[in-house]
Every structure is written in structure tokens, then in C-alpha cells.
Design a protein around this motif. Sequence first.
Motif: not given
Length: 1450
Positions: A612-621
Motif C-alpha cells: 500500500x505504501x508504495x502505491x500511495x507514493x505512485x497514486x497514478x499507478x
Amino acid sequence: MDDFFDRTAAEGSEEEEEEEEEEEEEVDEATGQSINRPRKSKATNGDLGDSSEEEDDDDEEEARRVREGFIVDEDEEDEEEKQRRRERRKRRREEKDAEDEQLDEEDLDLIGETHPDYDGRKVEQSKFKRLKRGHREDRPASEARGVEDIFSDEEEGADGATAGRGRQFGYPGDDLDDFIEQDEFPDEEAGGADEDIGIRAPKRAGFAEFQNLKESGLDEVALEDMRGAFGEGDEFSWALDAEAAQNQDVTDPDKPLELKDVFEPSQLVERYLTDDDNTIRMTDVPERFQLLRKPYKDLKLLPEEDIEKRTAEEATWITNNMFPRKRELSSKMRDPFEQAIKQVLHFMNVDDFEPAFIFQNRKDYLIHSEQVPTDPDPDHPGAPDYSVHAEKLLNQDDLWSILEQDLKYRAFSEKRDAIQKGLETLKEVNEEFNDSTFEDLVPSAAQIDDLQDLQDYMNFQYSQQLRDVSMHEAETNGTQKRARGTRNIWDKVRAGPAYHLVRGFGITADGVAQNIEKTGRKTYTDDMDQRPDDFADALVQEPDFRTGEDVLTAAKAMFIEELANNPRLRRHMRKIYYGQIVFDVHRTEKGLKQIDEEHPYYEFKYLKAQEIAHLLDKPELFLRMLQAESAGLIEVNVRLQSERRVRDELYKAIESDNFSEVADAWNALRRECVDAALKKLHKIMSRGVKDTVKNECENRIAMDCRKEYTLRLDQAPFRPEGMDLGTVPRVLALSNGSGNRDDAICWAYMEESGRVQENGKFTDLRGGNEEKFIPAGKDIPLFIELVERRKPDVIAVSGWSVETRSLYKDLQQIVSDHKLMGAVWDDAVEDRERQELLEVVIVNDEVARLYHTSSRAEREFPSMPPLTRYTIGLARYMQSPVKEYAALGSDIRSISFDPNQNLIPEDKLMRWLETSMVDMVNLVGVNINEALDDTYNANLLPYIAGLGPRKAQQMLSAIGKNGGEVISRADLVGDVDRNLRPAVGPVCWTNCASFIYINYNDVEGDGPEADYLDNTRIHPEDYDLARKIAADALELDEEDIKAEVDENGASAVVRRLVKEDQQDRVNDLVLEQYADQLEKQMRQRKRATLETIRAELQNAYEELRRNFNFIGSDQIFTMLTGETRESLQEGMIVPVVVKRTFGDHIDVRLDCGVTGSILESEFPEEIYKENREPRTVWSIHQVIRAKVLHLNRKVFEAGLTLREAEVKKSFRRQFDHGLDEWDDELESRDRKEARKAVDSSTGRAQRVIKHPLFRPFNSAQAVEYLGPLQRGECVIRPSSKGPDHLAVTWKVHEGVFQHIDVLELDKENEFSVGRVLRVGGKWSYSDLDELIVLHVRAMLRKVEEMMGDERYQSGSRQQTEQWLETYTEANPKRSMYAFCLNPKYPGYFYLCFKAGRDAPLSNWPVKVIPNAFELQGNKYPDMRALKNGFKLLFANKGPGGGGANGVPRR
């Protein structure tokens, strides 16, 4: 009035025959004169045929009567005979009315007389008389129709007549409904029909009553069963009553006309004229607050102590969410942070202050300051022994976040209150109600998900009790009542024997949850002395549980549902999921085919193990992943990393410790239930996690858009050299648009006031070159004369192509060569006047592009061409960027602030963008008197704190009624003594007062009412402080101040300070002492406010925005080419057009306009080795494929290569994946399967071609893929004709696709693309890019030219021919022709023509070929030539010369 109408119809009577001899008098609507027409014959009792049959069956006697006397001229008829007939009719009506008083039982049943509540006199009509259904009015049946009602049937029958035909007598379904043809009746009969409808309509509108069913043949038992199944029959009477009330309100003649009666609802909404809009205007609460809080309850209805308690609780709740993100604050600042949030919540919810007001006028509460002791300073013995250390706790972004969090907390709080209310209801029903789940979990609920779990649990566990209470309340209140339905499946299980087996599990679902949470004492599981299957056999009960298997299945399902709905277990699982889940992407079969390496979704096609933390850093992904999932291309799966451990823990929490065969059987059953419950919980948790992460990703992108928008708004007007920041420049704006050879250069000159003083066109401003004997542009002298005459401060340039940069360079050269200078300014450093060269600037044109084609631009400058309007937009942007953005309104979403903003909902994007505009407008302020006269300035007013579009309209309207000028801020709240209407309420005035300013120079002559402080950012509540500071700066005592005030008004001291130019003296004051006194004596924190007062007294409304933003080279490159760093970069293979060839290099041009160069060393190897001349290999305008080696975005130049080894290496984007985050094994397997894929029809291996347009599709798949795309899109695909063929499918129009067969010649092997590509045996191309550009794109241009022609008809051939028929009917002697699409033969059009009214319709086929049209074997380069050619062919060949009716010859 009954005397005027015959309401009876005697069957076969002599009177009827005499009545039929009368004339029907009608009125001509155009002339108003009467028209005499015969009546239609009427059916007799025995004739039930339709009206058409009746007319055919008239006998000779009837015909004789018609001939002899039916049609009679009015002037020939004897007046005495007329009078006698009228008297006879009157007597007949009187006699018939008397007979109507005595109705038989059949008639009473028919009209509803048996209803005991029915009153009023009924009127009978012949049951065989056909009726025209008229408009039923709200009057008794016996009431006569007035003269004004004579034509009501015709006026309102159009809408209502057809709906009820065939049901005139109230039967729900008559077999003759569709058979009886309705006749048009004279007015007398129509009146009678209306009376009949008036009697029967109430029975049709309502429901049958059971007392009227006694004669239906049903006995009492059957009637009771019917009542049990369907209720009493009046469950929906409330809806009928509401509808009747609404209809009565609509038809009330005394009701005043309202806006909603005149305008469409959409128009009212667009213009803010609905009732809700008026409520917003009249409510003294900031408009934005009203809109945001509309779904929630008003907190001001709560007692003061409850509000205080709620605010403290909410502050803690918001702090828990926000403080972890404030990484710049230390942990010791948590308490001050929470106190600051609490105070902000009080400002927002109690005082109704908007974030902009709080940030400007309550800044001290956003800062934490403390006194830090210091060592004594011997040089300054009187200095304080401490220093003040201040730390900013909240910024503007935080204030808007608090507002968002407040809305979430309102929803959270109201949901919690709803649960509490439900609990109170359950306790009222059952005084012994006690469920510790609610007592434990409601107070500790922290998120809306926790409350939703409790709500689901309540609805599941106590559904029957809640349903009974709801129905009881509805019956008590007389509101909606529903038929008592059966219990749901879970209520049946609870009430049946299967629930004994649920208890046999030996532990409750809540006990399992407490065990796994390890809260309190452990709950041990008890085993029964029977196996589960044996115990189930003992619980068999007809009819629901016929076998032990039924009992066991129901019990398992019930226990699984209890586990899945247990809020304590859900809370535990949610904590685990948010901490230990990862996201895996799995491509679907559809995605496997469509997502290739060139596809934008390939970035995550095989992605896995995303935290989750990684996806929040790249929200567009993550949002793009969800977008692909919604398209059916991938599945985004949630995977619990520690699933096995969680499962084992649940097993331990539910299993018993006994050792026996029975215990093992029960434990196996318990584990089975746990597994099923985990599957249910996984779906619930996965859905919740995905929604939460999605919402957070959207918020992050929206916040990024807000920050970018703020940067674009936070810029002052362009500042000419030597001028103060905020000075509005004089602008000369130019543009060459697309930069084509024949395009003019449009320009506009705008003065400081924003008025366009002059505009025009240039054709040639190119600089000359004496060495190469190139003359200078002919318009350069005109340009120089314009600059010297108008003396602009800056020259603004922009456009839509790379040619704009050439214009920019030409203008710079002209300014430099001819020493065109800017304005003279005083250099204070060197103490002399200076003058610099006029500055030429490339301007960001994103606003001008939207403006120049808008309806607003057409209204403002109707006579100017669009390109001139574009230059006006550029000039306005240079003078005030914020006003230009504000003028866009909702069109602002068309501007790109983030490449991923299309991934978030538009309403969320608009809400966040509005916050940026609100912040900036309140920083700049609005001159209210200018806003009254100029809509361009008025566009800013809705963004002022406390206002909005509705309240801004109201303010301007009120000011206009007050005289059209505001002298002081206090005038906005009205003044009874001066007869001034309030423009805003007190609360909204408090919000907006400091952001609406009045130029003191404009109102200075209006007397003491004019206040200099109204021209500052100082809020009226702080005027006394400002006056005190001004007096202290002037060192005036109280007597001097009183004398000054008595003579010149309240702000006389401030005016004196400014007039004497003594503002700098306020710097000598120690404001810290003022702040201490205010805090001690008045409990007001004003340190930051005092600094604002000092700054404003020295420079009122000083420009606080940053300098004008000059766009960088990357932005200019994107603006002029449309290419970003992602869409065009080194390593890409792109099509280029050869411009010039030289011995050692060739010059080329990319599609985007960038110029390129291919050096000799980058030629293909065979050409380099054979030392061939480039001009023998490549021709001018030839399209070739080349690979980008380097790209200079600043000068718009690229270096490319044609070496085969480089071109063969396809471009592949590099993705940033961590270890074990890419499913290499699945990717490799998919590639192998693709290579092994065999076409089932031919047995050949599928071809794979490295080209961005290649797809392994058949024709049907290609059509499906191209369906939603734009016209002209195409795919390259394998051909069924063999390995030496390719197919190109392109979209001609919606639903029309052309398949082009491409023959490959000179192939190296079976899988390579031929060096020569031949289409139709006529056209040859060297590669696929050249084929697409020179063949497909060329035909697309011809298709668009055809469809844009004035002779083109967008309909079908039949519709086009109908149009030709209509035209020639109106113009009999003229011929006409038109073109339309031939969908049967893609790439062909019909040329339909008709040579006059009496000539036959004909059509010829027109074929679209690259760069031409083909008609009758002749090629025409454009539409004009095609039309002229058609006329010549028609003159020579005639209409038959075109072949078989437009069918193409192939």
C-alpha cells in the motif's frame, strides 16, 4: 348551463334522428368565422363496428336525409324552425335528467354508487356510445361546465386523450381496448363524456376496496387469504394523496406564476434560480459551507456544552489522522497541534469562518509561540530577558484538509448517532436487551468502516425487530405502509431447529473474535456428546428442514454469516489487512491479447506484490490499474501475505481441546466454517481496502493539481523593467497560429486598463540576410511604426506550432537591429534614467487557446477573427493571470495541471482547484467598485471568503439598487438611516470584509464615510488597533486624537499619517508590547495581526504574489509540439519526412515539427559501403522510419539514425520495479504461447511485427478494437491470404471500416516485412510508416474533405434522396446533387442527383483514393474538381452513364 348541452343519447329514438339533422357549428381558428359541417353518423345499439365501417354501411335513407337537409346554408334556414328544434331538445334534456335520478343496480355498480362514502348526483350515458376521453377537472359530477370550459377537451386532450382510450368504463383490461376507434365528438357530447370521466376517474386512480369484492363470488376464507397476501389494498394511498395534492397545486388557477413555470429546470440550475439557490442566498452562512454541509445536520441546533464536547472529540479524531503526516513537527508539538485544530474547528463550525479568513485574520491561532529565556545583554539593559520562538502548526493546505476531515467526521458522527438510536429502539422493544458488542465497540470506533461493521451486525442480528418497529412507526404516523412480508432466511433459521445446531458449535462468533483478539478471558469451546450429523438428524422438521443435511447446511451457513458479520472479528481482520496485504495484477484473456509492449498498461501487466505504501507514493499507478480492471483487461487482486498464520490462529480460537471422535468431527466442522467465513471476509476486506486506497490516491493527485494550480495563480502581472511589482503592463501580442506558409500574423495591442486599442495583421516579418541576398520582410517597417507609436512594455508571442519559435526569433532580431526600446525608468542605485531593449516573451497560452474559440470571446469581440482573439487572451494573461483563470469557470478542468488528473472524478478535481482560486483571490483582494462595472473583475467575487456565485450575484444586485457605488465596507451590511439595503449578512460580511477593498482615491471626496483603512487588508474588527498604532506613530495624545476624530471622522488619524507620509514611523513601535496587553487584558492573540496592520499602513494591499512566471524550455517544447518527455524521447523509432538531401547528411522533419538531421555515418550500412548518393536513395517528402539518438528540446532539433541494427531494436520503456515485483515467469510463458500460436484456419504461425500499430487480430477483432476509437485510427494485422500479405484495417466512419490488402515484395524471410509494400497493384511503399502516412492518412484527409463539404449529407442514401425530392419539389426547374456515405462499400460515397422535379433519382459511386477522388475512372484532386468533373460527365453521358445504380465497379 346544462341547457346548452345535450348530455343524453336515446337509442334509436326519433329525437336522435332529428338531432342528427342539425348542423355542427365550428369556428375557424384563423378567421374566427363559423363553419358548418355535417355530423358523422352514429352507431346503433346493435352496431359495435368501428367508425370507418359505419360510414360505408349508410343506407339510402341516410343518404337521402343528407342530400335533403343535412347541409344547409345558415341564411336559408327558417329561424322559426330553429327555435322549435331548440325547444324540443331542451324538453328532452329535462325529461332525461329526471329519468337519471332513478338508476338501476347495474348502473350503480358501474359508477361506484355502492361505495358508502360516495355522494353526489350521477349522470347516465348510453353504454354503447363511444366517448372521447377529456380532461377531468376537480368538480362534482353534477356541476355544469362553464363557457370557459367549452374547448378544454381540445386544448388538453392532446396529451391525455390517447393514454386512456379503450378504458372509458373503468375496467382494468377490456378485450376491445385496441379495437374501438375513438371518434371526434361535437362540444355537447364532449361535455357529457367529461362528466362520465369525472365520475369514473376516482375509481381508476385508486385501488379496489375489499368491501366491493363481496359480490365477486369469493367466500370469507378466500377474502381473508387475499388480505393476508396483499394487505388491505390501501398501502400506497399515501402516494395517491401526494399525487392528488400535487395535481391540485399545479392546476390551481389562483397560483402565482413562478420561474419554474417558465424556464426548464436545467436553465434554473445553470442560472442559480432554484428554490435551493434562493435559500443559500438568504442564509447568512458562507455559500461554500452550505453546499458542503447540505447532507449533514446543523450543529448549531446542539446545546453549547455538547458543541464544545463534540469539538474536542473531533479535534482528537482529526489529529490522529493528520499529525502523522506533519513530519516537520516534533512529537512534543502534538498537544499544541491538537489545540490549534480545536480552535480552527470552533472558527469553522461555530463562527462559520472560511479557511481563507482564518488564515488571514486568525493567523495567531495557527502558530505556536513560546518565550525562551535569554542572557542579559549589557549593551541593551532595557531589552527583555527572553526571546519569542514561533513555530507554524497549520498552513493553508492544512486548513482545507481540516474542512475535508470535518465533513468526514460529520458523516462518522451521524452514523454513530444512527446506531445509538437503533440501540435505543431495540431497548424500547425489549427491556432486557443487552448486547455487549455495542457497549464495547461503539465508543472505540475510530473510522467509518468500524461503524459500518456495527450497522451490518445490527441489521443482520436484529433485522426482524427493526422491521417490526419500522412498520409500527409507519402505521402510527400514517406514513407509508407496506404489506407485511415474510421473514428473511436468517430469521427463519434463528426461529427454527437449525439454530440449536448453531449453538452446538460450543462457542459464539463474538467469543471467537475475543479469543483471536486476546481481549479479556479466553472463551473455551464446549463439545456436544453427539456428532454434528447425528445431532442434525434429530432436528429434522417439516417443511423447511426435511433432512439432517438440510439442518446441517442451514446451521453452517448461519454460523459462517455470524462470523463474517461480527464487528469485532472484522476490526481485527481489517488491522491485519492494512498491515500485511499486497496487490497482485493478473491479466485476463482480453488483456493478454490487447496489452502488448507498446500499450500504456504494459507497465503493470505482470506486476505483483505491491504494498500500500508504495502505491500511495505512485497514486497514478494504482488508479490506472483500477481503470484497466474496469475495462476487463486485468484483475487487481488483494493477497494477504500471512494468510496461513491468520487461518491457524482462527482455528486455535474456535477449536475445542478435547480428544475424541465427536470432538474431531465438531472441530472439522468448525474449521470448515472458518474457511468459508474467511472467504467472505476476504471479499469484504478487499473491497474496503481497494476503495480506501483508491480514495487516498485520488486525493493525492487532486492535491498535486491544487499545488500546481496555485503556482500558476501565484504570479503577479508581467513587471516591466524598473516598475514596481503589480504594475499592469501595456502589451503587444502576436501569433502566427499554426505557422503555415499562407497564415497571417495577427496582433492586438492592449493598454493598462485592459482595453484593446488596436489590432491587425502582418504577412511577413522574417529577417533578411544581405550576404545571401534575402530581403527583409515587407511588414517590418509597419511593425516598427506600431511599436514606436504605441510604446508597449512587452511583446508577447505564442502559437500552436514550432513556427512560433521562428516568429519569436524574428521579433527578437527586429527589436535588436532597430533598437526598439521599452519605457524609461529611474534607476535609484545609479541615480539616472535608464531604458532597456523591448522584451520579447513566449507566453503560456493554455488559457488563450480555450478563450479564442469560446462563446465569451465571440460576445466580446464579434468582428475579430479567432487568431486575433487568441492574441487578446495572451495580452490579458500578461496583465493578470488570476483573472484569466477565474474567467474560465468550469472550463478550467480542460487545462492539464497533472498528467494523471483524468484519473480522478471531475467534481473532486473542481473542488480542489476551487480552493486554490479562493486562496489566491483572497490574497489579491477585489475592488468592489470595479467589479460593479466590469464583469472581468466580477469573475473574482465568487471566490471571496463567505461568498460564492449566488451570494456574489446578490451582492452586486444589492449594491446596484443602493446607487451603484460602495463608499465604505460597512455599507455592505446596510444602513437603515441612509436607506441602504444589506448586500450580505453579518456572518458573510465578517468573512469577506477584509478581502473586498475600496480605492480610497476614488471615494475620498465623499466625506467622513470614506475610510482609508477600507483600502487595506486590515479587517474592520481591527480598525481600532490600526488607529491606535497610527496615533502612537504620530505621538498624539488623547486630546489631539479626539480633536482630529471630531473634525475628520474615525480614521482621521490614519489619513493624517498617510497624508504626511509618516508611514515609516510605525516601524519604530514595539508591537510585542501591544500583543502582550491584548492577550492579558482582552484574551486576544494578535501578534501576527499587528504585523499585518503595520505592513498595510505602510503599503496598502501590497502585491504579495511572486514575479510573473516565464515558462521554461520543456514547457515551450510541449506547448508548441504537443510532445512530452514520455511521448518523445531518445531511443524511439518515429516516422520522419525528408526535407533536403546533401552529400554528407539529410534534413528531415518529425510529425511534431521538430527538425532532424541524419549524418552520413548513420545511413544504412549498404548505402554507406556502396558510397551511394542520398538523393538517389531518398526523395523529397518521402516518409522513412528513423531512430532518435538525441533530442535538444531547447532548439527543437533531433539527431537520428537509419542504421538497420539500431532500427531493429524496438523501443521499450523502462519501468521501476523492485525485486520480486514482476512476474517474469508468466511473462515468459505468455511470450512463448504467442510465438507458438497457430491460426486454426491456415495452420500457419502467427506473425509478430515490431510496429506500434500491429495487432494479432483477425478482421472481426480489428473492427471491435477500432470501434470506440476516432475516425482514421488503424491497425496492421496478419492477412489470411498468406505470409506475403498484410492487412490494414482503418476506421472510415462510425460503423464503417475498410480492410486494405497489402502485398509484400522483396522479403528476406517468411516473418520479415517486405521491402516493397504494394496496395491495389498501383501504389508502392518502402515501409509500413510510409504506407500509413501516404495511403491511409491521405485517404482520411479526402474522407474528411468530403464530409466537410457543403454538398455532403450525413444521413443514409434514402434520406439524401428524400432531401433531393423535397428540394426539387420546391424548385421544379432546378437540378440538385448531394454526396452521402456508402456503408456497404467502405471507402466509397454515393453521388446522388436529380435533374429536376420530373427526372428520376440517380446515383454514381465515388471512390476515395490517396490524395484524390475517383469518379467514372477519372481522378480529381479535391472536392471542387470533383463537382466540376461530375457536371461535365453528366452533360456528356446523362444520368445513366454512371453504371448500375451507384454500385462500385471492382
